[in-house]
Design an enzyme around this catalytic site. Structure first.
Site, PDB file in Angstrom:
ATOM      1  N   THR B 107       0.737  -1.150  -0.116  1.00  0.00           N
ATOM      2  CA  THR B 107      -0.144  -0.138  -0.055  1.00  0.00           C
ATOM      3  C   THR B 107       0.899   1.095  -0.055  1.00  0.00           C
ATOM      4  OG1 THR B 107       0.064   0.011   2.210  1.00  0.00           O
ATOM      5  CG2 THR B 107      -1.840  -0.978   1.311  1.00  0.00           C
ATOM      6  N   THR B 183       5.509  -4.964   4.067  1.00  0.00           N
ATOM      7  CA  THR B 183       6.788  -4.862   4.764  1.00  0.00           C
ATOM      8  C   THR B 183       7.127  -5.978   5.240  1.00  0.00           C
ATOM      9  OG1 THR B 183       5.348  -4.048   6.495  1.00  0.00           O
ATOM     10  CG2 THR B 183       6.504  -2.440   5.322  1.00  0.00           C
ATOM     11  N   ASP B 184       5.852  -7.151   5.557  1.00  0.00           N
ATOM     12  CA  ASP B 184       6.295  -8.347   6.187  1.00  0.00           C
ATOM     13  C   ASP B 184       7.516  -9.031   5.902  1.00  0.00           C
ATOM     14  OD1 ASP B 184       4.448  -7.732   8.028  1.00  0.00           O
ATOM     15  OD2 ASP B 184       2.962  -9.130   8.031  1.00  0.00           O
ATOM     16  N   LYS B 262      13.230  -6.791   9.333  1.00  0.00           N
ATOM     17  CA  LYS B 262      12.112  -6.172  10.008  1.00  0.00           C
ATOM     18  C   LYS B 262      12.230  -6.484  11.534  1.00  0.00           C
ATOM     19  CE  LYS B 262       7.191  -5.278   9.904  1.00  0.00           C
ATOM     20  NZ  LYS B 262       6.005  -5.519   9.183  1.00  0.00           N
TER      21      LYS B 262
END
Ligand SMILES: [Zn+2]
Lengths: 652, 462
Positions: B107, B183-184, B262
């Site tokens: 997104t 992002t995961d 992350k």
């Protein structure tokens, strides 16, 4: 030029029919079509914040923080696919928002680095209690909604808020007031400063649970608005579950006049300010409508109207007005602006001591980030000596007698926005009263705060699930409701409590205490009411200091008096000592005031002694004898015998 | 579609709407035994219950109405909302570099989908320009949506497709590439692309956002701006991840695709380079500012090598005390050809696992050891246990991150099964997945409460 700006200000003030509030009558308000509604915010007394597990109600000093975080706000589309007007304005201002956070009072949620936790049930239940007291239709499912605020007062850029009930009613002693809705929401940051392109906030208050009670615009006079605000405050406090003290309840007041626009005066923290503020706002709108009429008459074609601007070569001009000299020193750009056909408008009255030029200057500060003083116009109502500065400007334009001029200054980057802002505000004058929120000043006037956002700024919160409110759950809450406020009024009247105590008693939610004392200690409500609302209020006013005193101590005090069979008049002395030294127990207080236990006979014999001692210098003053004896006997008698009894004894 | 007028409603709620003939987007007066409600009926999120109807009231708020309390409903109007991001033509400036943006489903700019509550990404250049107009000052963007999957569904298929698409764009003369990504698993894709797209002459920038762009404080716009600066103007021609440096809106970090991870479930500054410093910072004011002295510079040539290979039968096993040997056995029995273990400390597992490991190696399974401490090297020589393990066929993967090792083993086994060849490929770094040195400032996990750390926090933006 013969035009006198101050004269014009006075003339226009009269022409629109402005009257000072102290002289205003209901007819004046009817004439201008005064209309007002309230949005009352009240913090709830919970242990924790609404959407995270940080403690609520702990405050920090502005320079006491552990870390700084910077964010910028960018407008997003509403669910209806449009950008909100305020959003665009805020984006134009390009503010850097700085948050001062303290570990103790803010976690990663406040700063939008963690999604919300489940709603605080304690807060939800208090809010539902109040919603029921307001006779609202309670929703079946609570939907957390995001209400956009791009001023940065909330780091996410939106406030999480939810409606609990719609269409309610308040029972005031003399009438009913309709409510639109009640919502539960998270409180915003406290602003530290807002200078140029940098706005600083503290995050301690952020996220604390709050309710907002919204009335219909049913109020027809400024005093009525205040009365309703007070009523809502009393009602909230009647639960005993809301916060009191500075900043714990704040009002947004909506005002409009006939033909005007709903304007919101934000964050009024004292109800006593409401009448003056609403009065002036209504007349400001009335004045703006007059300005509109004038402009439409003066300007041949408003659709073609535009301003002319010229950058001033500062080497070629000699200015005398100090702020301009300072601006040149600061390497600001100096821009002259021609407002065609605006003669007589800039100095037109808007509020006491203020005129239309202020409307422009305030927007320059907020939208273009130009710190004030940011402009001067050739119709300044305070500075007449400005004329010579403007004489140098006129030749730059094709000026006519009908035009007005202003000079503003600021950093290069802000000039474009500033020019747009000036033109926009002038064009809004053709329409009348702009949609905006205004900030209350303590002198009863207001200044521009921002463009009033529309319903377009509401979004569903995709981070939280709807919360169903079952009948069983609501019934459980309904069982813990306090006595309704109108019943409390009735009670006070039935007890013969003087009406001048009502405000104090309701503001501090003391009727339940009086009732308890009445039932458990059989002390008359009238006595307790005046002890609190006269004696204690007086003491509080006289000794303004921080104290851990609380109202329940009055119960303990009266219990102590009853228990020891002292006379009730002792309460007047004890209450002061207890207020000043709340940590002392009553036995120690009795000791400290040198109280001596005496029976009636002992006191009576003392009365006899005093009788013989009183030798009037003037036989005519024989009747003073009683007062003299009473005065002497009082310290001895108080707590032992009621003074009324002594009085009867002396007369015998 | 007839049922479309009751978007998302089912069961009892749907029945009630049908009974009273009220449509979604219909303005309705609803009488209930809790009083009267008035507003626009909204679609309902598919996963919510069938006991409530959602209504938007005049003040813009949404409320839910319990269907069991409804006495009657009446539709008095109808107004359907259209969600659309304003589309403006992306202005092309011949002086600006040309950048290609590949969409994978992340997104960047978005709008809300009422039915699912999810955000639908805006993607066309026009939509992007409507949402982030600043982009036009930085570069000329063209876009291509390769697939629309959530980050967690990205896998070998997508890695390969992406690598091939990137290769084509480079051949066509693009100045830089941006990949929008959830992002995961952003770092997994970054590692995969590092191996699959070798020797790129232009920057390849992966970017995502931790806060969806439907919120004003989203990091999406700034990340995208940073990515555009990096792709269009930066000198670093490598596969990089571009995300927030501090949680404040200040600057972004460019991380090497093989050393990035992350590290927080929700922070904006979640991506960190481990056991090394980030490659560079990027900001609107200063552009790309390298931190590392050595990197691959932008070139004019188009000599990129695309190696789109991946063996899917590879697994990553996170070791824990009391792990049973059957975990390894079952992988082997299910035909896995490679296993990366994230071991404790310097790279260990318990004794009961040894026979299973021995068996696996004998069956030709390639086993590599990494450390679950994430920081630091696998040092299997230090203790006897480590030496035993190596004797059983486990190869220590130096300071390769477990996820990077997993991706690399998959990529290597997609090319060869030869034990020595696999080992050579695994242990020869392509872009710093193994570093020969670990600088002192590569491990900085400060702890709060210590005066000097608190002072740092107060002075600088975290
Ligand atoms: Zn918190």
């Amino acid at each position: 030029m013969k035009f006198d700006a101050f004269e014009n200000y006075c003339y226009t003030r009269k022409a629109i029919g402005y009257v000072a509030r102290k002289n205003a009558t209901i007819d004046d308000y009817r004439r201008i079509g005064f209309m007002s509604g309230l949005e009352v915010h009240q913090q709830l007394k919970t242990k924790e914040k609404l959407f995270c597990n940080c403690p609520a109600g702990i405050y920090q000093k502005p320079n006491d923080y552990d870390a700084e975080i910077i964010r910028h706000m960018r407008p997003t589309l509403s669910e209806l696919g449009e950008y909100d007007g305020t959003a665009l304005m805020e984006f134009k201002t390009r503010k850097e928002i700085v948050y001062l956070i303290k570990h103790e009072t803010a976690c990663t949620y406040e700063i939008d680095d963690t999604p919300p936790f489940k709603i605080d049930r304690e807060a939800l239940e208090i809010a539902l209690e109040i919603a029921m007291l307001c006779k609202l239709n309670i929703v079946g499912e609570v939907h957390i909604t995001r209400k956009q605020y791009l001023d940065g007062s909330i780091p996410t850029g939106f406030q999480r808020t939810a409606i609990l009930g719609v269409e309610g009613e308040l029972d005031l002693p003399n009438r009913k007031v309709r409510l639109i809705q009640l919502s539960i929401e998270e409180d915003s940051c406290r602003e530290v400063s807002d200078i140029g392109h940098r706005r600083v906030y503290m995050t301690d208050r952020l996220g604390m649970p709050l309710i907002e009670t919204v009335t219909y615009p049913d109020m027809k006079t400024p005093d009525e608005v205040k009365e309703v605000a007070e009523h809502i405050r009393f009602l909230n406090r009647s639960t005993g579950k809301v916060r009191v003290g500075i900043g714990s309840s704040r009002q947004d007041v909506n005002v409009s006049c006939k033909g005007g626009t709903r304007v919101e005066i934000k964050g009024v923290s004292h109800n006593k300010w409401i009448p003056e503020l609403t009065h002036n706002e209504c007349f400001r709108q009335w004045a703006l409508l007059h300005i509109r009429e004038k402009l439409l008459k003066q300007i041949p074609d408003v659709s073609q109207w535009k301003i002319e601007t010229k950058e001033i070569n500062t080497h070629g001009c000699k200015f005398r007005y100090l702020p301009i000299i300072q601006a040149i020193k600061n390497k600001n750009k100096i821009i002259a602006v021609q407002l065609p056909y605006f003669r007589g408008i800039l100095s037109h009255f808007t509020q006491p001591g203020r005129c239309f030029a202020h409307e422009i200057s305030e927007r320059l500060k907020v939208i273009a980030c130009l710190e004030q003083p940011n402009m001067i116009c050739d119709e300044d109502i305070e500075n007449k000596e400005i004329a010579s500065d403007f004489k140098q400007i006129y030749p730059l334009f094709h000026a006519t007698e009908n035009d007005a001029f202003l000079i503003f200054w600021g950093p290069d980057d802000d000039i474009k926005t500033a020019i747009e802002t000036i033109e926009e505000r002038c064009k809004l004058a053709f329409k009348g009263v702009p949609n905006e929120t205004r900030k209350a000043l303590s002198n009863g006037t207001t200044i521009f705060e921002r463009v009033l956002p529309g319903p377009d700024r509401m979004y569903p919160d995709t981070d939280s699930a709807p919360i169903p409110l079952t009948n069983e759950y609501l019934q459980k809450i309904a069982q813990q409701l306090p006595v309704p406020l109108n019943k409390r009024y009735q009670q006070l009247i039935e007890w013969n409590v003087p009406t001048d105590t009502f405000t104090y008693l309701l503001r501090n939610n003391l009727v339940p205490l009086i009732e308890k004392i009445y039932h458990e200690l059989q002390i008359s409500p009238k006595f307790v009411a005046t002890l609190l609302a006269h004696r204690l209020k007086n003491i509080q006013g006289k000794y303004k200091h921080k104290t851990s005193f609380n109202f329940y101590m009055v119960y303990e005090m009266l219990q102590f008096i009853k228990h020891n069979s002292y006379s009730l008049s002792l309460a007047h002395i004890l209450i002061k000592e207890k207020y000043l030294h709340p940590e002392m127990d009553f036995d120690s207080i009795m000791h400290s005031i040198n109280f001596q236990r005496k029976n009636k006979d002992e006191i009576l014999s003392f009365v006899q002694l005093l009788r013989t001692k009183f030798i009037p210098l003037n036989p005519k003053k024989e009747k003073l004898k009683k007062h003299w004896i009473m005065g002497k006997i009082r310290p001895l008698a108080i707590g032992n015998v009621e003074m009324k009894e002594i009085c009867e004894l002396i007369e015998q | 579609m007839a049922e479309d007028i009751f978007k998302g409603y089912k069961g009892r709620a749907l029945e009630i709407l049908k009974t009273f003939n009220v449509r979604v987007w219909g303005q309705a007066i609803i009488k209930t035994n809790r009083g009267e409600f008035k507003g626009t009926v909204l679609p309902r999120a598919e996963n919510d219950d069938d006991m409530h109807i959602v209504v938007k009231v005049a003040t813009g708020y949404n409320i839910g109405i319990d269907v069991s309390t409804i006495i009657s409903m009446e539709e008095i109007g109808y107004k359907e909302a259209h969600y659309k991001i304003p589309e403006k033509e992306f202005p092309i400036n011949p002086k600006n570099p040309n950048v290609k943006l590949f969409g994978t489903g992340g997104t960047i700019a978005s709008r809300l989908d009422y039915r699912t509550g999810a955000v639908i990404p805006a993607f066309s250049p026009g939509e992007l320009y409507g949402a982030v107009p600043e982009l036009a000052d930085i570069c000329n963007i063209t876009t291509e949506k390769l697939f629309a999957v959530f980050s967690e569904n990205m896998g070998p298929e997508q890695y390969k497709k992406l690598a091939i698409a990137i290769g084509k764009e480079i051949e066509n003369g693009i100045d830089g590439i941006i990949i929008g990504h959830g992002t995961d698993t952003l770092s997994h894709t970054a590692a995969a692309l590092t191996f699959m797209v070798q020797n790129p002459p232009v920057p390849i920038v992966l970017v995502g956002s931790q806060r969806s762009s439907d919120r004003p404080s989203s990091d999406a716009a700034l990340n995208l701006i940073h990515a555009a600066i990096t792709a269009g103007h930066g000198d670093i021609a490598e596969v990089m991840v571009c995300m927030f440096g501090p949680t404040s809106d200040e600057y972004g970090f460019l991380h090497r695709g093989t050393r990035v991870r992350k590290m927080h479930s929700s922070y904006r500054s979640t991506f960190r380079t481990l056991s090394d410093t980030p490659l560079a910072t990027v900001s609107r004011k200063d552009g790309v500012k390298p931190i590392k002295k050595e990197y691959n510079h932008r070139r004019k040539d188009r000599n990129v090598i695309i190696k789109p290979y991946f063996e899917e039968k590879v697994s990553l096993v996170y070791y824990y005390p009391n792990m049973q040997p059957d975990i390894i056995d079952s992988l082997v029995d299910n035909g896995y050809r490679g296993i990366v273990i994230a071991g404790t400390g310097l790279g260990h597992v318990n004794k009961p696992l040894y026979p299973a490991i021995e068996r696996a190696t004998k069956k030709g399974v390639h086993i590599y050891m990494t450390v679950q401490t994430l920081y630091g090297y696998c040092h299997m020589y230090v203790y006897d246990t480590g030496r035993d393990l190596m004797a059983k066929g486990i190869v220590p993967a130096e300071n390769m991150l477990p996820e990077t090792a997993y991706i690399k083993l998959g990529w290597v086994l997609g090319q060869t099964d030869d034990r020595e060849e696999v080992k050579k490929l695994m242990l020869t770094p392509i872009n710093d997945e193994i570093t020969r040195r670990e600088p002192y400032n590569g491990y900085l996990v400060y702890q709060g409460g210590v005066p000097e750390v608190e002072e740092f926090l107060r002075k600088f933006h975290k």
